[in-house]
Design a protein around this motif. Structure first.
Motif, PDB file in Angstrom:
ATOM      1  N   ARG A 225     -70.508  -6.422 -30.977  1.00 34.67           N
ATOM      2  CA  ARG A 225     -69.306  -6.141 -30.192  1.00 34.67           C
ATOM      3  C   ARG A 225     -69.572  -6.263 -28.689  1.00 34.67           C
ATOM      4  O   ARG A 225     -70.641  -5.916 -28.179  1.00 34.67           O
ATOM      5  CB  ARG A 225     -68.762  -4.740 -30.501  1.00 34.67           C
ATOM      6  CG  ARG A 225     -69.711  -3.589 -30.196  1.00 34.67           C
ATOM      7  CD  ARG A 225     -68.964  -2.401 -29.619  1.00 34.67           C
ATOM      8  NE  ARG A 225     -68.443  -2.664 -28.304  1.00 34.67           N
ATOM      9  CZ  ARG A 225     -69.088  -2.344 -27.172  1.00 34.67           C
ATOM     10  NH1 ARG A 225     -70.310  -1.811 -27.211  1.00 34.67           N
ATOM     11  NH2 ARG A 225     -68.522  -2.594 -26.005  1.00 34.67           N
ATOM     12  N   GLY A 226     -68.562  -6.811 -28.014  1.00 31.94           N
ATOM     13  CA  GLY A 226     -68.633  -6.931 -26.570  1.00 31.94           C
ATOM     14  C   GLY A 226     -69.478  -8.081 -26.057  1.00 31.94           C
ATOM     15  O   GLY A 226     -69.598  -8.250 -24.843  1.00 31.94           O
ATOM     16  N   LEU A 241     -65.132 -13.319 -29.238  1.00 35.81           N
ATOM     17  CA  LEU A 241     -65.531 -11.963 -28.875  1.00 35.81           C
ATOM     18  C   LEU A 241     -65.374 -11.054 -30.087  1.00 35.81           C
ATOM     19  O   LEU A 241     -64.254 -10.763 -30.505  1.00 35.81           O
ATOM     20  CB  LEU A 241     -64.681 -11.432 -27.718  1.00 35.81           C
ATOM     21  CG  LEU A 241     -65.032 -10.015 -27.247  1.00 35.81           C
ATOM     22  CD1 LEU A 241     -66.441  -9.989 -26.656  1.00 35.81           C
ATOM     23  CD2 LEU A 241     -64.016  -9.503 -26.230  1.00 35.81           C
ATOM     24  N   ILE A 243     -65.146  -7.483 -31.777  1.00 39.09           N
ATOM     25  CA  ILE A 243     -64.849  -6.114 -31.369  1.00 39.09           C
ATOM     26  C   ILE A 243     -64.688  -5.259 -32.626  1.00 39.09           C
ATOM     27  O   ILE A 243     -64.648  -5.779 -33.739  1.00 39.09           O
ATOM     28  CB  ILE A 243     -63.571  -6.031 -30.492  1.00 39.09           C
ATOM     29  CG1 ILE A 243     -62.322  -6.326 -31.326  1.00 39.09           C
ATOM     30  CG2 ILE A 243     -63.658  -6.994 -29.322  1.00 39.09           C
ATOM     31  CD1 ILE A 243     -61.019  -6.105 -30.565  1.00 39.09           C
ATOM     32  N   ASP A 262     -64.122  -3.798 -24.304  1.00 38.17           N
ATOM     33  CA  ASP A 262     -64.071  -5.157 -24.839  1.00 38.17           C
ATOM     34  C   ASP A 262     -62.729  -5.813 -24.544  1.00 38.17           C
ATOM     35  O   ASP A 262     -62.668  -7.014 -24.222  1.00 38.17           O
ATOM     36  CB  ASP A 262     -64.331  -5.134 -26.350  1.00 38.17           C
ATOM     37  CG  ASP A 262     -65.711  -4.600 -26.689  1.00 38.17           C
ATOM     38  OD1 ASP A 262     -66.582  -4.605 -25.804  1.00 38.17           O
ATOM     39  OD2 ASP A 262     -65.917  -4.172 -27.848  1.00 38.17           O
TER      40      ASP A 262
END
Length: 279
Positions: A225-226, A241, A243, A262
């Protein structure tokens, strides 16, 4: 306490057994009567003329579940060529609706395709439909979908205008269990073609399964994540991306702060993209 006897004379508590099934995610029946699996004919093998496709190398299941391991051997999967032959989203939707080789199709109530604006710059991909999605035929239609709508609205996105939603698996597995490696392999060509046809600028993977399945890696969502990734789809490189999935955030609300970080990262990318397009 309601006691019953097994064939070997041992007693068990039926109420406790039902409680165990509920804890394991078996929350609804899929037939009105029991099915004698031993009396059913064996599955017919897929045609050998179809192109070959292997199960993805690695993929993680829903949050908190075990890791989905790759299949031991390649299988001939018709979905690879079927997906490649689809020229537009209408073709793809019809192809998925008529695809019979994945067993999940026969236990789900609905085929869940997508929702939102197909021309959007942002496409969100979840793992699989939940109980609400299966009943409505629309992804993210229940409580998790309401949270996702709020998350998107916080950075100016709306599924009716500038966001598009889909899932890796178009059919809900019984009891919301994790898909098997072969079930995932059947569905992966469809979601890859789906992304290719929508051609978003940014792909948001909601949870570990979409990210690991598309990238062909093995990792937890806490590690992914992120962190922006690059996904090669067709002739394009799409910024991805991963998340936290909204369903996971409902169970772990303390992680909403990370989810907000995020979303802000996505918002910054969108602003830079819009400025570049208007320059």
């Amino acid at each position: 306490m309601t006691q019953h006897l097994t064939n070997d004379g041992q007693s068990f508590d039926a109420r406790a057994l039902l409680g165990w099934y509920l804890a394991a995610g078996v929350d609804e029946a899929i037939a009105d009567a029991p099915i004698d699996r031993f009396a059913q004919p064996q599955a017919v093998p897929l045609p050998q003329s179809a192109p070959q496709a292997q199960a993805p190398q690695t993929a993680a299941t829903r949050q908190g579940s075990a890791t989905v391991r790759p299949a031991a051997a390649p299988r001939v999967l018709a979905s690879t060529q079927i997906a490649a032959d689809c020229k537009n989203l209408e073709d793809l939707k019809a192809a998925i609706n008529s695809y019979e080789e994945c067993g999940l199709k026969h236990t789900a109530l609905s085929t869940v395709f997508a929702d939102g604006a197909p021309t959007a710059k942002v496409m969100c991909v979840g793992d699989m439909p939940d109980k609400d999605d299966d009943r409505t035929g629309t992804p993210f239609s229940g409580q998790a979908g309401q949270l996702l709508d709020k998350m998107l609205a916080a950075i100016g996105l709306d599924r009716t205008e500038n966001a598009y939603l889909g899932t890796v698996i178009p059919w809900r597995p019984p009891g919301n269990r994790a898909p098997s490696p072969m079930e995932l392999a059947h569905c992966l060509p469809f979601i890859r073609r789906h992304i290719e046809l929508v051609a978003p600028d940014f792909l948001i993977c909601l949870g570990a399964l979409p990210a690991t399945a598309l990238l062909g890696i093995e990792a937890s969502i806490s590690k992914l994540r992120g962190r922006w990734k690059t996904l090669e789809i067709g002739q394009r490189n799409i910024q991805m991306l991963p998340i936290y999935a909204p369903s996971y955030l409902l169970r772990q609300p303390r992680l909403k702060a990370d989810a907000w970080k995020d979303l802000l990262a996505l918002s910054e990318k969108l602003d830079a993209k819009n400025k570049g397009d208007n320059a």
